[in-house]
Design a protein around this motif. Structure first.
Motif, short mmCIF file in Angstrom:
data_model
loop_
_atom_site.label_atom_id
_atom_site.label_comp_id
_atom_site.label_asym_id
_atom_site.label_seq_id
_atom_site.Cartn_x
_atom_site.Cartn_y
_atom_site.Cartn_z
N CYS A 173 5.32 -3.33 -2.63
CA CYS A 173 5.12 -2.59 -3.87
C CYS A 173 4.15 -3.37 -4.74
N GLY A 174 3.58 -2.67 -5.72
CA GLY A 174 2.61 -3.30 -6.60
C GLY A 174 1.19 -2.87 -6.29
N THR A 175 0.24 -3.72 -6.62
CA THR A 175 -1.15 -3.37 -6.44
C THR A 175 -1.55 -3.31 -4.97
N ASN A 176 -2.45 -2.39 -4.67
CA ASN A 176 -3.04 -2.28 -3.33
C ASN A 176 -4.56 -2.21 -3.43
N GLU A 177 -5.09 -2.79 -4.50
CA GLU A 177 -6.53 -2.67 -4.78
C GLU A 177 -7.38 -3.26 -3.67
N VAL A 178 -6.90 -4.32 -3.03
CA VAL A 178 -7.63 -4.88 -1.89
C VAL A 178 -6.74 -4.92 -0.65
N GLY A 179 -5.81 -3.96 -0.58
CA GLY A 179 -4.97 -3.82 0.60
C GLY A 179 -3.77 -4.73 0.66
N GLU A 180 -3.32 -5.26 -0.48
CA GLU A 180 -2.22 -6.22 -0.50
C GLU A 180 -0.94 -5.68 0.13
N ILE A 181 -0.65 -4.39 -0.03
CA ILE A 181 0.60 -3.85 0.51
C ILE A 181 0.34 -2.90 1.68
N GLY A 182 -0.85 -2.97 2.26
CA GLY A 182 -1.14 -2.30 3.52
C GLY A 182 -1.07 -0.80 3.51
N GLN A 183 -1.50 -0.16 2.40
CA GLN A 183 -1.38 1.30 2.27
C GLN A 183 -2.70 2.05 2.35
N GLY A 184 -3.77 1.40 2.79
CA GLY A 184 -5.03 2.09 2.97
C GLY A 184 -5.81 2.24 1.68
N GLN A 185 -7.01 2.75 1.80
CA GLN A 185 -7.94 2.80 0.68
C GLN A 185 -7.59 3.83 -0.38
N ASP A 186 -6.76 4.82 -0.05
CA ASP A 186 -6.45 5.89 -1.01
C ASP A 186 -5.33 5.53 -1.98
N THR A 187 -4.63 4.44 -1.74
CA THR A 187 -3.53 4.03 -2.61
C THR A 187 -3.94 2.82 -3.43
N VAL A 188 -3.95 2.98 -4.76
CA VAL A 188 -4.34 1.88 -5.65
C VAL A 188 -3.15 0.97 -5.94
N PHE A 189 -1.98 1.57 -6.12
CA PHE A 189 -0.76 0.80 -6.34
C PHE A 189 0.43 1.66 -5.98
N SER A 190 1.59 1.02 -5.79
CA SER A 190 2.83 1.75 -5.57
C SER A 190 3.94 1.06 -6.35
N PRO A 191 4.60 1.78 -7.28
CA PRO A 191 5.69 1.17 -8.05
C PRO A 191 7.03 1.17 -7.32
N SER A 192 7.08 1.80 -6.17
CA SER A 192 8.29 1.83 -5.35
C SER A 192 7.99 1.19 -4.00
N PRO A 193 8.99 0.63 -3.34
CA PRO A 193 8.73 0.02 -2.03
C PRO A 193 8.26 1.05 -1.01
N VAL A 194 7.19 0.72 -0.31
CA VAL A 194 6.67 1.60 0.74
C VAL A 194 6.56 0.78 2.03
N LYS A 195 6.89 1.41 3.13
CA LYS A 195 6.87 0.75 4.43
C LYS A 195 5.42 0.51 4.87
N ILE A 196 5.16 -0.65 5.40
CA ILE A 196 3.86 -0.96 5.98
C ILE A 196 3.93 -0.61 7.45
N ASP A 197 3.38 0.55 7.81
CA ASP A 197 3.57 1.08 9.16
C ASP A 197 2.94 0.23 10.25
N SER A 198 1.93 -0.54 9.87
CA SER A 198 1.25 -1.36 10.88
C SER A 198 2.01 -2.62 11.24
N LEU A 199 3.12 -2.90 10.53
CA LEU A 199 3.91 -4.10 10.79
C LEU A 199 5.29 -3.71 11.31
N SER A 200 5.71 -4.35 12.40
CA SER A 200 7.05 -4.13 12.94
C SER A 200 7.48 -5.37 13.70
N ASP A 201 8.78 -5.53 13.85
CA ASP A 201 9.34 -6.69 14.55
C ASP A 201 8.82 -8.00 13.97
N ILE A 202 8.77 -8.06 12.65
CA ILE A 202 8.26 -9.25 11.95
C ILE A 202 9.40 -10.24 11.72
#
Length: 211
Positions: A173-202
């Protein structure tokens, strides 16, 4: 606990068994063996609540109170649950102190993980980095993050947060201006937790200031 500006040239033993510790830019957290969190450090004029000890009081160096400038360790005794009620703090197992650039070291946030896997967070929220569903409102008590359980680790950047669950999924959650939370170029920020689909079994996560 040293005087402001004083160096500790020889390591000093902290009595009692410690479950976890974390250091921020100008503050520290530790969790005792029984799950009690203690916070200590410097409170600046732009303080945004990252110690999670409630509002700053009108005092200077008073024992047992959160004052502007330096503070000895104080226990985190109250938190805000997912229903918005102020309740006794549960036992905790992990702590992550926020960090900030020197010019803005008061504008940080910090994360606790309870023994039950729930996540609690406090501090600056200008980009929704507290995962509480809104942005812009700082908080000075640790708030439970809704709909997150079984957390095992977290990572804290300047304006974003990552949370690792027991099943290996990662949420951000938070800023995604340079991809910090892995949500692609269309998402600037997210105030709620969002799953990073590209990460699993971490197994473990870590962040820098802005990445």
């Amino acid at each position: 606990g040293n005087p402001l500006g004083g160096d500790q040239r020889v390591p000093e033993t902290i009595l009692g068994d410690i479950r976890d510790i974390s250091a921020g830019s100008r503050h520290t957290f530790r969790i005792t063996e029984d799950g009690v969190v203690f916070a200590a450090g410097f409170v600046e004029s732009e303080y945004r609540g990252h110690l999670g000890l409630g509002p700053v009081q009108d005092c200077t160096g008073d024992k047992g109170k959160l004052c502007e400038y330096e503070n000895d360790p104080l226990p985190v005794t109250k938190v805000i649950d997912a229903k918005g009620k102020r309740v006794d703090a549960p036992p905790f197992k992990r702590v992550y102190a926020g960090v900030g650039v020197p010019a803005d070291s008061g504008e940080m946030h910090s994360v606790l993980i309870g023994e039950n896997g729930k996540v609690y967070i406090t501090g600056n929220n200008n980009k929704g980095q507290l995962c509480l569903g809104d942005r812009g409102n700082q908080v000075d008590y640790f708030h439970e993050v809704p709909r997150i359980s079984n957390a095992v680790a977290a990572a804290v950047g300047v304006e974003f947060t990552l949370i690792l669950l027991e099943n290996g999924d990662v949420y951000g959650c938070g800023t995604n201006e340079v991809g910090e939370i892995g949500q692609g170029q269309d998402t600037v920020f997210s105030p709620s937790p969002v799953k990073i689909d590209s990460l699993s079994d971490i197994d473990e996560i870590s962040t820098g200031l802005s990445f």
